[in-house]
Enzyme design. Structure first.
Site, PDB file in Angstrom:
ATOM      1  N   ASP A 168       6.695 -27.380  18.108  1.00 29.98           N
ATOM      2  CA  ASP A 168       6.617 -26.918  16.732  1.00 29.98           C
ATOM      3  C   ASP A 168       5.927 -26.360  15.253  1.00 29.98           C
ATOM      4  O   ASP A 168       4.853 -26.862  15.501  1.00 29.98           O
ATOM      5  CB  ASP A 168       7.819 -27.987  16.210  1.00 29.98           C
ATOM      6  CG  ASP A 168       8.180 -28.199  14.691  1.00 29.98           C
ATOM      7  OD1 ASP A 168       9.158 -27.093  14.301  1.00 29.98           O
ATOM      8  OD2 ASP A 168       8.594 -29.875  14.174  1.00 29.98           O
ATOM      9  N   SER A 211      13.508 -33.016   9.777  1.00 31.56           N
ATOM     10  CA  SER A 211      12.964 -31.275   9.505  1.00 31.56           C
ATOM     11  C   SER A 211      12.722 -31.271   7.808  1.00 31.56           C
ATOM     12  O   SER A 211      12.131 -32.418   7.675  1.00 31.56           O
ATOM     13  CB  SER A 211      14.077 -30.555   9.380  1.00 31.56           C
ATOM     14  OG  SER A 211      14.058 -29.143   9.394  1.00 31.56           O
ATOM     15  N   HIS A 247      10.822 -27.695  17.650  1.00 37.42           N
ATOM     16  CA  HIS A 247      11.682 -27.996  16.279  1.00 37.42           C
ATOM     17  C   HIS A 247      12.521 -29.308  16.070  1.00 37.42           C
ATOM     18  O   HIS A 247      13.706 -28.171  17.089  1.00 37.42           O
ATOM     19  CB  HIS A 247      11.704 -27.213  15.021  1.00 37.42           C
ATOM     20  CG  HIS A 247      11.941 -27.568  14.241  1.00 37.42           C
ATOM     21  ND1 HIS A 247      10.926 -28.245  13.420  1.00 37.42           N
ATOM     22  CD2 HIS A 247      13.275 -27.367  13.234  1.00 37.42           C
ATOM     23  CE1 HIS A 247      11.892 -28.454  11.706  1.00 37.42           C
ATOM     24  NE2 HIS A 247      13.031 -28.150  12.160  1.00 37.42           N
TER      25      HIS A 247
END
Length: 316
Positions: free
Chosen positions: A254, A159, A284
């Site tokens: 995502d 991320s 995600h």
């Protein structure tokens, strides 16, 4: 667009939908449940986990967490891990599971970095990136103290951590620093464009509906309409030549999926070696779920780390 979760990831995907569209109370409960789940891990027998204090980007004290599997030879390769959390949250604990998987699967010394988080009116870009750069340079100079090989260092991040890994690779290319064997960016946020994936799955939106409250805006200390530095958002870099090999992981559902895919394609078109894994029916940060698909992704990453570290390639 309707999303059907990969069996075993239903709860993980549902938590993101609650965080994106639920009531404030439901959102906070989902965040707390996420924190509890992602901090769970089992320490393998014989693995040492210790913390050290090193100088950060502005000379302030910064903590690193070192994971050393049992039976490592001298001068083992080093993987520097940068945790996620949208630049405004997260900590070393949320990557324990990932760091252990990489340390045992490669095997290698894995070092997590507790970089400064951004906050309104406080720390913002480039300080978090400079903390990561300081940690990387420290590993280049002191990696042998950990039993590692400073000539074999890779980056891994998820991320916002994937964003920082990609930005750090560009910064090292332009300004110098330890040679990077591989850059692994898992579900990275690399740009600010309104990609197709952000329009496809608004129920899993990762950013605030009000732009000035978004993690991207907080990270940058505000947005004034100009193009941000490509060290902050690597997709804005016009020339990717000279970068080390990359390994990019994205999830089908995502909203950041296309950030990773587009960057991977550009790397390949530039002649930079890049592997791209587009995991099906997951959202995600899916690799926090202890599941065969997660294990498969981690094994693939470890296999590529072994290749770039010039280690023996075993079955994976």
């Amino acid at each position: 667009m309707e999303a059907i979760a990969y069996p075993g990831y239903e709860w993980h995907l549902n938590q993101y939908q609650i965080i994106a569209t639920g009531t404030p109370e439901e959102q906070e409960a989902a965040r707390q449940a996420q924190r509890r789940s992602i901090c769970e891990y089992t320490r393998p027998e014989g693995m040492a986990i210790e913390e050290r204090t090193i100088p950060g980007g502005d000379g302030q004290d910064m903590t690193i967490r070192v994971y050393t599997p049992a039976g490592l030879p001298d001068k083992a390769p080093i993987v520097m891990d940068i945790h996620g959390g949208g630049w405004v949250g997260g900590n070393l604990d949320i990557d324990n599971y990932r760091c252990i998987a990489l340390a045992t699967g490669t095997p290698a010394i894995v070092v997590g970095v507790d970089y400064r988080l951004s906050a309104p009116g406080g720390v913002h870009f480039p300080q978090p990136l400079m903390d990561c750069y300081a940690a990387l340079c420290w590993l280049g100079a002191h990696g042998e103290e950990l039993g590692g090989d400073p000539g074999r260092i890779a980056l891994h991040g998820t991320s916002a951590g994937g964003n920082l890994c990609a930005g750090l690779a560009l910064y090292v290319r332009d300004h110098g620093g330890p040679r990077l064997s591989l850059v692994v960016a898992n579900c990275p946020g690399l740009g600010m464009e309104n990609t197709v994936s952000k329009q496809q799955y608004p129920q899993y939106a990762l950013s605030a509906p009000v732009k000035r409250q978004s993690p991207e805006c907080v990270y940058m200390g505000g947005l004034d309409g100009t193009v941000p530095s490509y060290y902050a958002f690597p997709s804005f870099c016009a020339d990717l030549e000279g970068l080390p090999p990359h390994y990019i992981v994205v999830g089908e559902y995502d909203t950041l999926r296309d950030d990773g895919i587009n960057y991977a394609v550009r790397l390949l078109q530039t002649g930079v070696p890049c592997e791209l894994v587009a995991a099906p029916r997951v959202g995600h940060g899916f690799c926090v779920v202890d599941h065969p698909l997660t294990h498969w992704v981690h094994k693939g990453i470890c296999g590529s780390l072994r290749r770039e570290f010039q280690m023996e390639i075993t079955e994976f």
